[in-house]
Design a protein around this motif. Structure first.
Motif, PDB file in Angstrom:
ATOM      1  N   LEU A 124       4.421  10.146   9.581  1.00 25.15           N
ATOM      2  CA  LEU A 124       4.788   9.026   8.709  1.00 25.15           C
ATOM      3  C   LEU A 124       6.304   8.870   8.628  1.00 25.15           C
ATOM      4  N   THR A 125       6.997   9.998   8.510  1.00 26.54           N
ATOM      5  CA  THR A 125       8.463   9.937   8.458  1.00 26.54           C
ATOM      6  C   THR A 125       9.027   9.368   9.752  1.00 26.54           C
ATOM      7  N   GLY A 144       0.813  -1.215   0.000  1.00 25.81           N
ATOM      8  CA  GLY A 144       0.000   0.000   0.000  1.00 25.81           C
ATOM      9  C   GLY A 144       0.841   1.257   0.000  1.00 25.81           C
ATOM     10  N   THR A 145       1.952   1.228   0.736  1.00 23.65           N
ATOM     11  CA  THR A 145       2.850   2.381   0.768  1.00 23.65           C
ATOM     12  C   THR A 145       3.499   2.598  -0.592  1.00 23.65           C
ATOM     13  N   MET A 146       3.879   1.509  -1.267  1.00 26.00           N
ATOM     14  CA  MET A 146       4.468   1.637  -2.604  1.00 26.00           C
ATOM     15  C   MET A 146       3.475   2.252  -3.588  1.00 26.00           C
ATOM     16  N   SER A 165      12.494  12.370  -1.622  1.00 18.97           N
ATOM     17  CA  SER A 165      11.757  11.142  -1.323  1.00 18.97           C
ATOM     18  C   SER A 165      12.390   9.937  -2.010  1.00 18.97           C
ATOM     19  N   GLY A 166      12.735  10.086  -3.272  1.00 16.20           N
ATOM     20  CA  GLY A 166      13.311   8.966  -4.010  1.00 16.20           C
ATOM     21  C   GLY A 166      14.670   8.549  -3.487  1.00 16.20           C
ATOM     22  N   ALA A 167      15.493   9.520  -3.108  1.00 22.09           N
ATOM     23  CA  ALA A 167      16.822   9.191  -2.585  1.00 22.09           C
ATOM     24  C   ALA A 167      16.713   8.342  -1.328  1.00 22.09           C
ATOM     25  N   VAL A 168      15.765   8.690  -0.457  1.00 23.52           N
ATOM     26  CA  VAL A 168      15.559   7.899   0.760  1.00 23.52           C
ATOM     27  C   VAL A 168      15.012   6.519   0.412  1.00 23.52           C
ATOM     28  N   GLY A 169      14.038   6.475  -0.492  1.00 24.09           N
ATOM     29  CA  GLY A 169      13.421   5.203  -0.839  1.00 24.09           C
ATOM     30  C   GLY A 169      14.398   4.209  -1.441  1.00 24.09           C
ATOM     31  N   PHE A 170      15.200   4.661  -2.390  1.00 23.07           N
ATOM     32  CA  PHE A 170      16.154   3.738  -3.006  1.00 23.07           C
ATOM     33  C   PHE A 170      17.285   3.379  -2.045  1.00 23.07           C
ATOM     34  N   SER A 171      17.671   4.305  -1.177  1.00 19.65           N
ATOM     35  CA  SER A 171      18.728   3.995  -0.205  1.00 19.65           C
ATOM     36  C   SER A 171      18.279   2.952   0.804  1.00 19.65           C
ATOM     37  N   VAL A 200       9.205   6.116   5.274  1.00 21.05           N
ATOM     38  CA  VAL A 200       9.969   7.368   5.363  1.00 21.05           C
ATOM     39  C   VAL A 200       9.898   8.114   4.036  1.00 21.05           C
ATOM     40  N   SER A 201      10.075   7.385   2.944  1.00 16.47           N
ATOM     41  CA  SER A 201       9.996   8.002   1.619  1.00 16.47           C
ATOM     42  C   SER A 201       8.625   8.621   1.374  1.00 16.47           C
ATOM     43  N   ASP A 202       7.581   7.891   1.728  1.00 20.52           N
ATOM     44  CA  ASP A 202       6.212   8.386   1.575  1.00 20.52           C
ATOM     45  C   ASP A 202       5.965   9.594   2.476  1.00 20.52           C
ATOM     46  N   GLY A 203       6.411   9.494   3.728  1.00 23.71           N
ATOM     47  CA  GLY A 203       6.212  10.592   4.669  1.00 23.71           C
ATOM     48  C   GLY A 203       6.923  11.857   4.240  1.00 23.71           C
ATOM     49  N   LEU A 204       8.149  11.723   3.741  1.00 23.63           N
ATOM     50  CA  LEU A 204       8.874  12.896   3.258  1.00 23.63           C
ATOM     51  C   LEU A 204       8.140  13.562   2.106  1.00 23.63           C
ATOM     52  N   ALA A 205       7.618  12.759   1.189  1.00 18.92           N
ATOM     53  CA  ALA A 205       6.888  13.327   0.058  1.00 18.92           C
ATOM     54  C   ALA A 205       5.648  14.083   0.531  1.00 18.92           C
TER      55      ALA A 205
END
Length: 681
Positions: A547-548, A442-444, A473-479, A601-606
């Protein structure tokens, strides 16, 4: 005011600050933001929370000075320059220090707030710590990237020669720090007023004392005949222009036994100030003219610019509207017909270039340029859209697996156990793993919706803040992919998805986005819809932070203890027992938890950055983005708990609160974000 923009000032801090006396509230606020700016990374926090850097297209050069924007901060708000580092980050083009005198003025006088007419009443002269204290503060302050000015006073009751000598000393001592000076006309009004000849002599001497721009600061409300006489004196003395500032004279207040005259700034001074600006421009066409008085909302600033002001200056507007006012004025200038006038430089040869810069900032990139880029590559926004769609598809596949087999063949090979054997360890084990994996799915999907919207509505139009959100957001998600590698478990599906999506992410960011704003009509008023939206914005900022923070906690749990107590109660088994059954089981669960935490975290940052930077009247896509992204996130995160029977109230309480905030935020923000902006008001 603290370090927050309007969404926190109007909703939280202003009601609390208005419970204090005006001077105490001002001192508390300046101390708070001044301290923040001096902390490591403090100025970056201010910029993050408000994103208040003015658009480059508003920059203008006047008298050899480069101003980032025609919006300045007037003297009197921070006479001791305690919060200079913070205030310089609020989107101002300059800051006027003072009023300052050679020796300290300790007479506190009175300062009154009147919310019924949005005014501030104060006595003149204004107390200040003296030039030595101001010099010391300027020496210790970090360098400020915008021009500084100083409003010069003198000792009350000083004779003409003494007042002239004092101001000459002030100029000499402050020239290393200040780019221009203003001379407060009211400084001579407490005792016997000076004659025209005395003013002529005074201003002529001061003109000879400096080559810096020198302005005559006149309060609105002066009779027209006297105003015209003062304009002529200033012109004859060689001054550069006029600053309309200081408020209108007010009747004595019952609580004051001070003989000092009272001045009222704010809304009651607006009409008189506008008339003074128009009269000055008509009488002295080529003067440098700064207008202030009752600028509470962007419409007020636009009115001053249309009346002929080169710059507008804020004071009481920050008290009533909040620290986001300069940003809103900057955006209104850029989006309105006043933009070309506001940035028009004094040098006529530069006017065409300046107008072109503003026009370029308001228009999308030329079609020819887009086509040329598209010949070699797909446009960056298309890659961002594909990235978002890829996240949605990947999330949907992960959801499908989680509600069917739960674990994949390579999971079974890693564990060397089948799903049936896992169920024998604990009947709830597969349900527990499904709950983690559906939450991740769901988060994805939520992230994919956000990325697709940012790309289609933002990157496609070269809006710079949307690119910044995608990058962060993407930098956190991929990391976060690397969080669980240390456990010895390698998720092939996750790895393949990351390898497919990472190039799309990089290609989506390859082109800089330079436009500050979309092509919307200017927002002019502090109306009820705006105030309601601030509450909605506050709720979404809280959701983004929550969320973050939750994602960070879940990631930390995933790479340390793996379980919280309610997890083990639901499983009816201890972590030690799971480890004893299969030493690879906990690493597999940890992988799911860490992956879900990183995605959260990625979702929350966005969500956080969209809420901080994207709330503008008429930006309906922002509302739809938050609405659509919230549905799969909350449906997965809460729904799966009920589906598997994991309904511990304390465990789910943060999610329940987040849903309430989500729904309330949508309701409060909808009229503002989805409504149309009126162009004729």
């Amino acid at each position: 005011m603290m370090r927050m923009p309007d969404w926190s000032y109007q909703t939280l801090f202003k009601p609390l600050l208005f419970l204090m006396p005006p001077k105490r509230a001002r001192s508390f606020t300046l101390a708070a933001i001044g301290t923040l700016a001096k902390l490591p990374g403090g100025t970056s926090v201010i910029e993050l929370m408000g994103h208040m850097q003015p658009p480059a297209a508003l920059s203008k050069t006047v008298r050899g000075l480069r101003f980032p924007t025609p919006v300045g901060l007037g003297a009197g708000l921070d006479p001791a320059a305690k919060a200079l580092g913070a205030l310089s980050r609020f989107g101002f083009g300059y800051i006027e220090l003072g009023p300052v005198t050679l020796a300290p003025l300790s007479d506190p006088g009175i300062t009154l707030r009147k919310t019924t007419n949005l005014s501030v009443t104060y006595s003149a002269p204004f107390e200040n710590p003296g030039v030595a204290a101001l010099e010391n503060c300027l020496r210790r302050s970090p360098s400020v990237a915008i021009p500084l000015g100083a409003r010069l006073g003198f000792r009350p009751g000083a004779a003409l020669m003494e007042a002239t000598a004092e101001r000459e000393q002030l100029i000499l001592r402050l020239q290393p720090y200040c780019s221009f000076f203003s001379l407060d006309y009211r400084a001579s009004q407490r005792h016997e007023p000076w004659s025209a000849a005395q003013w002529q002599e005074h201003l002529t001497c001061l003109r000879q004392a400096t080559e810096r721009p020198l302005l005559f600061a006149l309060p609105p409300g002066i009779a027209e005949k006297e105003w015209l006489s003062l304009l002529q004196i200033a012109r004859n003395a060689g001054l550069d222009g006029i600053m309309v500032a200081g408020g209108v004279k007010s009747a004595p207040h019952d609580s004051s036994d001070s003989p000092a005259p009272l001045y009222q700034t704010g809304k009651p001074s607006r009409e008189a100030a506008l008339r003074s600006v128009a009269l000055t421009r008509q009488t002295w066409p080529d003067c440098l003219l700064i207008g202030s008085g009752g600028i509470i909302e962007p419409a007020d600033a636009l009115a001053f610019l249309e009346a002929g002001a080169d710059f507008v200056q804020l004071h009481s507007g920050l008290v009533y509207a909040g620290p986001g006012l300069p940003k809103r004025i900057n955006e209104a200038i850029l989006q309105s017909g006043a933009a070309r006038q506001a940035v028009e430089p004094a040098n006529k040869s530069e006017r065409t270039e300046a107008a072109a810069e503003v026009a370029a900032a308001q228009l999308p990139p030329a079609p020819a340029a887009r086509q040329a880029r598209a010949i070699r590559w797909l446009p960056a926004w298309v890659w961002g859209l594909l990235l978002g769609l890829g996240m949605i598809v990947g999330g949907a596949l992960a959801w499908l697996v989680a509600v069917s087999t739960v674990i994949l063949p390579y999971d079974e090979r890693f564990l060397q156990m089948s799903a049936e054997q896992l169920s024998q360890i604990s009947p709830q084990l597969l349900s527990f793993m499904s709950h983690d994996r559906i939450s991740l799915a769901g988060t994805m999907i939520s992230i994919g919706i956000i990325y697709a919207q940012l790309s289609f509505h933002g990157l496609r139009h070269d809006i710079h803040w949307t690119r910044a959100v995608l990058l962060a957001s993407g930098a956190v998600g991929f990391s976060s992919f690397f969080l669980f590698i240390g456990y010895g478990y390698f998720d092939y599906m996750h790895a393949v998805l990351a390898l497919l999506l990472l190039p799309m992410f990089l290609l989506a960011l390859r082109t800089p986005a330079k436009r500050h704003l979309p092509a919307l009509p200017p927002e002019r008023h502090n109306d009820r819809t705006w105030k309601m939206a601030l509450w909605g914005q506050l709720l979404f900022v809280v959701i983004g932070f929550a969320l973050t923070g939750a994602g960070l906690i879940i990631s930390l749990i995933g790479i340390t203890g793996v379980f919280v107590p309610s997890d083990l109660v639901f499983l009816c088994v201890s972590a030690e027992m799971l480890q004893a059954f299969n030493e690879r089981l906990i690493p597999l669960i940890a992988h799911d938890r860490a992956g879900f935490g990183g995605a959260l975290v990625s979702d929350g940052l966005a969500v956080l950055l969209i809420s901080l930077w994207g709330f503008r009247r008429g930006e309906a896509w922002v509302w739809w983005t938050l609405f659509l992204a919230g549905i799969p996130g909350f449906a997965a995160g809460i729904g799966i708990h009920f589906a598997v029977g994991y309904v511990d109230f304390v465990h789910l309480l943060p999610a329940y609160v987040a849903v309430l905030f989500f729904l309330a935020g949508l309701v409060l923000a909808k009229p503002y974000l989805t409504g149309t902006v009126k162009t004729g008001d």
